[in-house]
Design a protein around this motif. Structure first.
Motif, PDB file in Angstrom:
ATOM      1  N   ARG A 697      85.064  74.620  68.173  1.00  0.00           N
ATOM      2  CA  ARG A 697      85.713  74.689  66.868  1.00  0.00           C
ATOM      3  C   ARG A 697      87.177  74.343  66.966  1.00  0.00           C
ATOM      4  NH1 ARG A 697      85.464  76.312  62.253  1.00  0.00           N
ATOM      5  NH2 ARG A 697      87.436  77.405  62.075  1.00  0.00           N
ATOM      6  N   LYS A 698      87.789  74.928  67.983  1.00  0.00           N
ATOM      7  CA  LYS A 698      89.212  74.711  68.152  1.00  0.00           C
ATOM      8  C   LYS A 698      89.461  73.216  68.367  1.00  0.00           C
ATOM      9  CE  LYS A 698      93.067  76.832  70.524  1.00  0.00           C
ATOM     10  NZ  LYS A 698      93.505  75.706  71.337  1.00  0.00           N
ATOM     11  N   GLU A 699      88.597  72.636  69.158  1.00  0.00           N
ATOM     12  CA  GLU A 699      88.740  71.219  69.442  1.00  0.00           C
ATOM     13  C   GLU A 699      88.651  70.414  68.144  1.00  0.00           C
ATOM     14  OE1 GLU A 699      86.311  70.221  72.882  1.00  0.00           O
ATOM     15  OE2 GLU A 699      86.193  68.214  71.999  1.00  0.00           O
ATOM     16  N   THR A 700      87.623  70.739  67.361  1.00  0.00           N
ATOM     17  CA  THR A 700      87.440  70.020  66.106  1.00  0.00           C
ATOM     18  C   THR A 700      88.666  70.170  65.217  1.00  0.00           C
ATOM     19  OG1 THR A 700      85.166  70.726  66.239  1.00  0.00           O
ATOM     20  CG2 THR A 700      85.856  69.684  64.205  1.00  0.00           C
ATOM     21  N   ILE A 701      89.153  71.402  65.160  1.00  0.00           N
ATOM     22  CA  ILE A 701      90.289  71.638  64.277  1.00  0.00           C
ATOM     23  C   ILE A 701      91.494  70.867  64.780  1.00  0.00           C
ATOM     24  CG2 ILE A 701      91.960  73.401  63.599  1.00  0.00           C
ATOM     25  CD1 ILE A 701      89.597  75.272  63.249  1.00  0.00           C
ATOM     26  N   ASP A 702      91.671  70.850  66.090  1.00  0.00           N
ATOM     27  CA  ASP A 702      92.789  70.091  66.638  1.00  0.00           C
ATOM     28  C   ASP A 702      92.685  68.631  66.250  1.00  0.00           C
ATOM     29  OD1 ASP A 702      93.848  72.272  67.723  1.00  0.00           O
ATOM     30  OD2 ASP A 702      93.192  71.894  69.785  1.00  0.00           O
ATOM     31  N   ARG A 703      91.461  68.131  66.334  1.00  0.00           N
ATOM     32  CA  ARG A 703      91.286  66.728  66.008  1.00  0.00           C
ATOM     33  C   ARG A 703      91.575  66.461  64.536  1.00  0.00           C
ATOM     34  NH1 ARG A 703      85.806  64.961  67.894  1.00  0.00           N
ATOM     35  NH2 ARG A 703      86.025  66.428  69.599  1.00  0.00           N
ATOM     36  N   VAL A 704      91.101  67.401  63.720  1.00  0.00           N
ATOM     37  CA  VAL A 704      91.371  67.258  62.296  1.00  0.00           C
ATOM     38  C   VAL A 704      92.870  67.306  62.047  1.00  0.00           C
ATOM     39  CG1 VAL A 704      91.118  68.371  60.075  1.00  0.00           C
ATOM     40  CG2 VAL A 704      89.155  68.151  61.565  1.00  0.00           C
ATOM     41  N   GLU A 705      93.532  68.212  62.747  1.00  0.00           N
ATOM     42  CA  GLU A 705      94.979  68.331  62.576  1.00  0.00           C
ATOM     43  C   GLU A 705      95.663  67.016  62.935  1.00  0.00           C
ATOM     44  OE1 GLU A 705      97.002  70.532  61.351  1.00  0.00           O
ATOM     45  OE2 GLU A 705      95.317  71.851  60.800  1.00  0.00           O
ATOM     46  N   ASP A 706      95.230  66.447  64.054  1.00  0.00           N
ATOM     47  CA  ASP A 706      95.802  65.163  64.475  1.00  0.00           C
ATOM     48  C   ASP A 706      95.636  64.121  63.385  1.00  0.00           C
ATOM     49  OD1 ASP A 706      96.767  65.924  66.809  1.00  0.00           O
ATOM     50  OD2 ASP A 706      95.156  65.091  68.074  1.00  0.00           O
ATOM     51  N   GLU A 707      94.428  64.078  62.885  1.00  0.00           N
ATOM     52  CA  GLU A 707      94.133  63.075  61.874  1.00  0.00           C
ATOM     53  C   GLU A 707      94.998  63.288  60.637  1.00  0.00           C
ATOM     54  OE1 GLU A 707      90.099  61.886  59.732  1.00  0.00           O
ATOM     55  OE2 GLU A 707      90.023  61.982  61.923  1.00  0.00           O
ATOM     56  N   ARG A 708      95.200  64.569  60.320  1.00  0.00           N
ATOM     57  CA  ARG A 708      96.025  64.854  59.142  1.00  0.00           C
ATOM     58  C   ARG A 708      97.443  64.357  59.336  1.00  0.00           C
ATOM     59  NH1 ARG A 708      94.105  70.893  57.384  1.00  0.00           N
ATOM     60  NH2 ARG A 708      92.037  70.258  56.724  1.00  0.00           N
ATOM     61  N   LYS A 709      97.913  64.478  60.551  1.00  0.00           N
ATOM     62  CA  LYS A 709      99.271  63.998  60.818  1.00  0.00           C
ATOM     63  C   LYS A 709      99.370  62.526  60.449  1.00  0.00           C
ATOM     64  CE  LYS A 709     100.421  67.062  64.590  1.00  0.00           C
ATOM     65  NZ  LYS A 709     100.366  67.164  66.041  1.00  0.00           N
ATOM     66  N   TYR A 710      98.394  61.767  60.899  1.00  0.00           N
ATOM     67  CA  TYR A 710      98.418  60.336  60.589  1.00  0.00           C
ATOM     68  C   TYR A 710      98.331  60.115  59.091  1.00  0.00           C
ATOM     69  CZ  TYR A 710      97.665  59.560  65.550  1.00  0.00           C
ATOM     70  OH  TYR A 710      97.796  59.543  66.901  1.00  0.00           O
ATOM     71  N   GLN A 711      97.455  60.879  58.472  1.00  0.00           N
ATOM     72  CA  GLN A 711      97.287  60.691  57.025  1.00  0.00           C
ATOM     73  C   GLN A 711      98.566  61.000  56.284  1.00  0.00           C
ATOM     74  OE1 GLN A 711      93.949  61.911  54.899  1.00  0.00           O
ATOM     75  NE2 GLN A 711      92.580  61.952  56.662  1.00  0.00           N
ATOM     76  N   MET A 712      99.231  62.077  56.712  1.00  0.00           N
ATOM     77  CA  MET A 712     100.481  62.434  56.040  1.00  0.00           C
ATOM     78  C   MET A 712     101.522  61.352  56.253  1.00  0.00           C
ATOM     79  SD  MET A 712     101.037  66.514  56.313  1.00  0.00           S
ATOM     80  CE  MET A 712     100.260  66.908  57.833  1.00  0.00           C
ATOM     81  N   GLU A 713     101.620  60.886  57.479  1.00  0.00           N
ATOM     82  CA  GLU A 713     102.615  59.845  57.752  1.00  0.00           C
ATOM     83  C   GLU A 713     102.323  58.611  56.919  1.00  0.00           C
ATOM     84  OE1 GLU A 713     103.106  58.992  61.848  1.00  0.00           O
ATOM     85  OE2 GLU A 713     104.053  60.922  62.268  1.00  0.00           O
ATOM     86  N   ALA A 714     101.059  58.224  56.907  1.00  0.00           N
ATOM     87  CA  ALA A 714     100.700  57.037  56.143  1.00  0.00           C
ATOM     88  C   ALA A 714     101.051  57.229  54.682  1.00  0.00           C
ATOM     89  CB  ALA A 714      99.211  56.768  56.291  1.00  0.00           C
ATOM     90  N   CYS A 715     100.778  58.427  54.209  1.00  0.00           N
ATOM     91  CA  CYS A 715     101.023  58.717  52.804  1.00  0.00           C
ATOM     92  C   CYS A 715     102.522  58.661  52.506  1.00  0.00           C
ATOM     93  CB  CYS A 715     100.449  60.097  52.484  1.00  0.00           C
ATOM     94  SG  CYS A 715     100.465  60.457  50.758  1.00  0.00           S
ATOM     95  N   ILE A 716     103.298  59.249  53.395  1.00  0.00           N
ATOM     96  CA  ILE A 716     104.749  59.239  53.201  1.00  0.00           C
ATOM     97  C   ILE A 716     105.255  57.801  53.175  1.00  0.00           C
ATOM     98  CG2 ILE A 716     106.965  59.824  54.252  1.00  0.00           C
ATOM     99  CD1 ILE A 716     105.508  62.293  55.462  1.00  0.00           C
ATOM    100  N   VAL A 717     104.809  57.027  54.151  1.00  0.00           N
ATOM    101  CA  VAL A 717     105.293  55.649  54.233  1.00  0.00           C
ATOM    102  C   VAL A 717     104.881  54.879  52.988  1.00  0.00           C
ATOM    103  CG1 VAL A 717     105.007  53.474  55.458  1.00  0.00           C
ATOM    104  CG2 VAL A 717     105.368  55.584  56.730  1.00  0.00           C
ATOM    105  N   ARG A 718     103.643  55.112  52.558  1.00  0.00           N
ATOM    106  CA  ARG A 718     103.180  54.379  51.384  1.00  0.00           C
ATOM    107  C   ARG A 718     104.022  54.716  50.164  1.00  0.00           C
ATOM    108  NH1 ARG A 718      97.451  55.543  51.196  1.00  0.00           N
ATOM    109  NH2 ARG A 718      98.207  57.496  50.387  1.00  0.00           N
ATOM    110  N   ILE A 719     104.301  55.974  50.007  1.00  0.00           N
ATOM    111  CA  ILE A 719     105.100  56.379  48.845  1.00  0.00           C
ATOM    112  C   ILE A 719     106.509  55.815  48.943  1.00  0.00           C
ATOM    113  CG2 ILE A 719     106.165  58.358  47.700  1.00  0.00           C
ATOM    114  CD1 ILE A 719     103.630  59.932  48.602  1.00  0.00           C
ATOM    115  N   MET A 720     107.095  55.945  50.118  1.00  0.00           N
ATOM    116  CA  MET A 720     108.479  55.495  50.279  1.00  0.00           C
ATOM    117  C   MET A 720     108.601  53.987  50.111  1.00  0.00           C
ATOM    118  SD  MET A 720     110.372  58.039  50.540  1.00  0.00           S
ATOM    119  CE  MET A 720     111.919  57.288  51.002  1.00  0.00           C
TER     120      MET A 720
END
Lengths: 831, 118
Positions: A697-720
């Motif tokens: 579970r922890k592994e999965t969550i870590d992976r999800v967290e990683d993915e979220r980081k990318y998504q957030m960055e992409a989202c920020i860049v797209r907005i900016m």
């Protein structure tokens, strides 16, 4: 013949008219009328008297005379009819009731009398009304009659007694006694037909009867409300209160004014419902028990009453919410309780071994039971409340949204909700069709979608679902392609095309691979066919959720030959692609000869590799654990797992020395030539999906967290990129809004991402220290930088990146990320 | 219907059924006219109102304090009025024809009686 025509009367046009004698005649006749003897009088004669008096300018005398006569009559009526009916002050309620009725009837009688008199007078005095009253500016006969009635009958003490009598009558009826409703109604009608100040809305009823009536009602119901709230159970309370509402409504309808209806009902709301509704709902016999016992009629009643008052629905909503959340938390607790039970048991077993995860044990259906149970319980709960909602709450929208809130709350309180739901769907798509018709399964899956809606972290769900889907596809376990596609369509409807894109990619790969394999087999049939028949599934690396590091394994020459052959064929057709074999996901059919008979075994690729080591050995020969490890180069945990499934599970193809459940480095193994089994075909050691252990579970969550980081960055860049310049708060807000459908980003996490982007020169802080600026050029150079790192890692951000890179067309050749493929072996078949 | 008048109404209804009332002049002429026609006059309508319950309403006999010839003209006028009220004609009402039928010698008397009776 009553009034005989009198001939030889004085000519009306003659001069011999005498007002005195005419009035004497007329007043005598008026008295006769008041004694109900109009039928003996000639209308024509009396009309002529009045007519002549007005004609000869004696209107004033006529008017005053009539007024005096009416007054006298009223006073005598009051004395004869009403005063004797005044209450005697008895305390016996039955006597009281009778007395009041008599009084009310007396008033009505006087009124009726007076009214019919006035009608008759009005008829013979028509000419006076037409000519005299207008010029003299006095009320017409009829109006005069009403005024006189008001001033001579509707005065204290008569009025006071009448009002009290009416109030008492109502009170008697509220206490459950029978009263003469028509007597009250007739009296109330008198009140309503009397006006003051000549305005139609200003009736005596409004002025003198309604206020005390409302006041008495308020006092009565205040007391009643308190009594009911303390002594009754909730259903009783609801029944009684609703009965009160109905009774008052019928009361106003039958013998009070419809104008009173609204204020009176308002009093009921204020005194019976408003102060008590919360307590009543919260009572032991309240909402919860009604829902538990399916008291639909009580619940409908509760809903109807709650609708009457402003805060009622809100109160009901919040109670429903509490009830749902409490029930949901019980379900959550039950499911986690189950899990705690199991790892404990496993823990005991694994204690003996070094560090096995208990995964090598034969797959047990119980592994997913908590998940199935949890989802089923949630579905049951939802069904239960939906039924209540439809039958009792008239499908009220506000309550529906309260439901959604509540379900969302407790579903998300279960950290494993995403996994559970995905497992539930997995289970149904895998074996659900057994015993259930397609339609039934579809209904269940539809319902599951309703729970899916409650999940706030949809991206976690997506990850789990992809994992489960991949296993279903690769292991060919999914019962029907249609059902799978149907499910995807449902997700698409819910979450949009992006959500299912990858999953559809997986389906595509499966199809292409099937064609490809066919072509390959045709190809090798013509040329040099390897000894092993090979089925390969080529998976696009970014669509599949598998780990992309190739699992190590030393293949025996026959197999690697086959692999080589396919690789050669594939790369010959698609240039510039890279194939990475994923042996861990494959399986193989192998025919093994035992002493008793030959069996067809279905094993995983790794297990096959292990088994092949024993092919050339004598019957009694053994291989040590370390030897096997050396010869296969399979990773230790994987190796243990497969050895366990071969030697320790239900079908013992290998013999372990010494026997035992767990694999130790000192163990040795030999081929179990004595193996026997009634079935010809045997399936061994497949990895079944089950609830993840905490580490996974922890592994999965870590992976999800990683993915979220990318998504957030992409989202920020797209907005900016669009805005060029933005304040911090706006940016955080915007990012949150865009990502909410996938998960709830923490503002702090967003801030971290922004800082990261500033560090890498995508953004820069403005001088005001509050806003950020988008740096295009430096971004481009950096983009190439990270593209290299991103391309090899599977993440959604790549699509964003491709998009970003293509936009400023500066002639930099950037290869779209999805061109890079890794390809995985899935099936090996040995004849 | 209020209770006090109920004793009269039965009688009034009896006359009502016939639908005819008798108008009597001072010189002994009497005219049978339809109730509806008689009610073209407000005074006679009141006179015959069962709610009032006067003798006229009970008997269906109304005495008009005019000579027969005047009553006759009044009846003619009431018939004329009722007829043209009931039909929805767009044609001109032949009022002049009616006026021409009034003998000049009774015009004054008729005029006064109109004030009294109608």
């Amino acid at each position: 013949m009553a009034a005989a025509p009198r001939r030889g009367r004085p000519r009306i046009h003659g001069p011999e008219f005498s007002p005195e004698s005419t009035w004497a005649e007329l007043s005598r006749n008026i008295r006769e009328i008041q004694n109900h003897k109009a039928s003996t009088l000639s209308f024509e004669e009396n009309h002529r008297y009045a007519y002549n008096m007005v004609l000869y300018k004696q209107g004033d005398m006529l008017y005053r005379g009539v007024k005096r006569l009416v007054m006298e009559n009223l006073e005598s009526l009051a004395k004869e009819e009403i005063i004797p009916a005044f209450p005697t002050g008895t305390t016996d309620p039955i006597m009281q009731n009778t007395e009041e009725e008599v009084l009310l009837k007396a008033l009505r009688k006087v009124w009726d009398d007076h009214k019919s008199n006035m009608v008759r007078l009005g008829q013979i005095l028509k000419y006076m009304d037409r000519v005299h009253t207008k010029s003299a500016q006095v009320p017409t006969t009829n109006e005069m009659g009403l005024e006189l009635f008001l001033s001579h009958i509707m005065k204290n003490p008569i009025k006071e007694h009448i009002v009290t009598a009416i109030l008492n009558q109502i009170r008697h009826e509220r206490d459950g006694n029978v009263i003469n409703r028509s007597a009250v109604k007739e009296c109330v009608d008198v009140f309503q037909s009397l006006q003051y100040e000549n305005t139609p809305t200003a009736t005596i009823y409004k002025r003198d009867l309604e206020p005390p009536l409302l006041e008495a009602s308020r006092a009565f119901y205040q007391k009643e409300g308190q009594e009911l709230a303390t002594t009754c159970t909730t259903p009783e309370f609801l029944i009684l209160v609703e009965a009160r509402f109905e009774a008052e409504q019928s009361r106003t309808h039958h013998y009070l004014s419809s104008q009173t209806s609204h204020p009176l009902l308002q009093i009921l709301k204020d005194t019976l419902l408003d102060p008590h509704i919360e307590n009543v709902i919260a009572k032991e016999s309240g909402l919860d028990s009604m829902i538990d016992n399916n008291k639909t009629s009580d619940l409908s009643r509760l809903f109807r009453l709650c609708q009457k008052i402003g805060k009622g629905l809100k109160c009901l909503e919040s109670s429903l919410k509490k009830s749902i959340v409490r029930r949901g938390q019980e379900i959550n607790a039950a499911s986690t309780g189950d899990e705690f039970g199991e790892p404990d048991a496993e823990g005991k077993e694994t204690e003996q071994s070094t560090k096995g995860k208990g995964k090598a044990r034969p797959p047990k259906a119980s592994g997913i039971e908590p998940a199935i149970n949890w989802v089923q319980e949630v579905l049951n709960l939802k069904d239960k409340f939906d039924v209540v909602w439809k039958t009792c709450f008239e499908s009220n929208r506000a309550i529906e949204s309260a439901y959604n809130d509540a379900f969302g709350t407790f579903v998300n309180q279960n950290e494993k909700c995403s996994e559970f739901i995905s497992l539930f769907i997995d289970d149904h798509l895998k074996r659900g069709l057994k015993g259930k018709s397609d339609v039934e399964v579809d209904v269940i899956l539809d319902k599951t979608i309703t729970i899916f809606r409650f999940i706030s972290e949809k991206d976690v769900f997506e990850r789990y679902y992809k994992g489960h889907l991949a296993k279903r596809l690769l292991q060919g376990k999914s019962i029907s392609d249609d059902a799978e596609r149907g499910m995807l369509a449902k997700f698409k409807v819910e979450q949009g095309i992006q959500f299912t894109q990858k999953m559809e990619g997986m389906f595509n790969d499966m199809k292409i691979s099937a064609d490809m394999t066919k072509e390959y087999l045709e190809h090798v049939a013509k040329t040099t066919a390897p000894e092993i028949e090979l089925n390969v599934t080529v998976m696009t690396s970014n669509a599949w959720p598998m780990t992309h590091s190739a699992s190590k394994c030393l293949l025996p020459p026959k197999m690697s030959e086959a692999c080589q052959s396919f690789q050669h064929f594939y790369l010959g057709r698609h240039q510039g692609r890279r194939l990475t074999w994923q042996f861990s996901l494959g399986n193989a059919d192998v025919i093994a000869r035992f002493k008793s008979k030959t069996h067809e075994l279905n094993v995983s690729t790794f297990a096959l590799v292990i088994l092949l080591l024993f092919e050339d050995l004598g019957d009694g020969d053994t291989l040590g654990y370390s030897e096997i490890k050396q010869n296969t180069e399979i990773d230790e945990p994987e190796l243990k797992r497969h050895l366990q499934s071969l030697a320790c599970a239900k079908y013992k193809i290998l013999k372990k020395h010494p026997p035992g459940r767990d694999i130790n480095p000192n163990d040795t193994f030999s081929f179990n030539i004595d193996f026997s089994c009634p079935m010809k075909k045997i399936k061994i050691g497949t990895i079944s999906s089950k609830v993840e252990s905490n580490e996974e579970r922890k592994e999965t969550i870590d992976r999800v967290e990683d993915e979220r980081k990318y998504q957030m960055e992409a989202c920020i860049v797209r907005i900016m990129k669009g805005r060029k310049k933005m304040t911090h708060n706006d940016l955080v807000h915007e990012v949150t809004q865009q990502l909410t459908s996938k998960f709830m980003p923490e503002p702090l996490a967003i801030k971290k991402r922004i800082e990261g982007l500033i560090e890498r020169d995508y953004l820069q802080r403005c001088d005001d220290r509050k806003s950020y600026e988008y740096l295009l050029c430096s971004f481009l150079s950096k983009a190439l930088d990270i593209s290299r790192s991103l391309i090899s890692s599977p993440c959604k951000v790549r699509k964003e990146l491709t998009f970003c890179l293509c936009l400023p067309n500066l002639g930099i050749p950037v290869k779209p990320a999805h061109m890079l493929l890794s390809t995985d072996i899935v099936s090996l078949v040995e004849n | 219907m209020p209770m006090a008048t109920s004793e009269y109404t039965t009688a009034a209804l009896a006359t009502n059924k016939e639908g005819w009332v008798r108008l009597q002049s001072t010189d002994g002429f009497s005219y049978l006219v339809k109730r509806k026609v008689a009610q073209a006059s407000g005074t006679i309508r009141n006179m015959l109102d069962p709610e009032g319950g006067y003798a006229e309403a009970l008997n269906g006999v109304c005495e008009i304090q005019e000579r027969g010839i005047i009553v006759e003209k009044l009846v003619e006028y009431m018939s004329f009025k009722t007829y043209y009220e009931s039909i929805n004609t767009k044609d001109e009402i032949p009022l002049n024809e009616f006026l021409e039928r009034i003998p000049p010698e009774i015009i004054l008397e008729l005029y006064v009686s109109r004030l009294d009776v109608l």
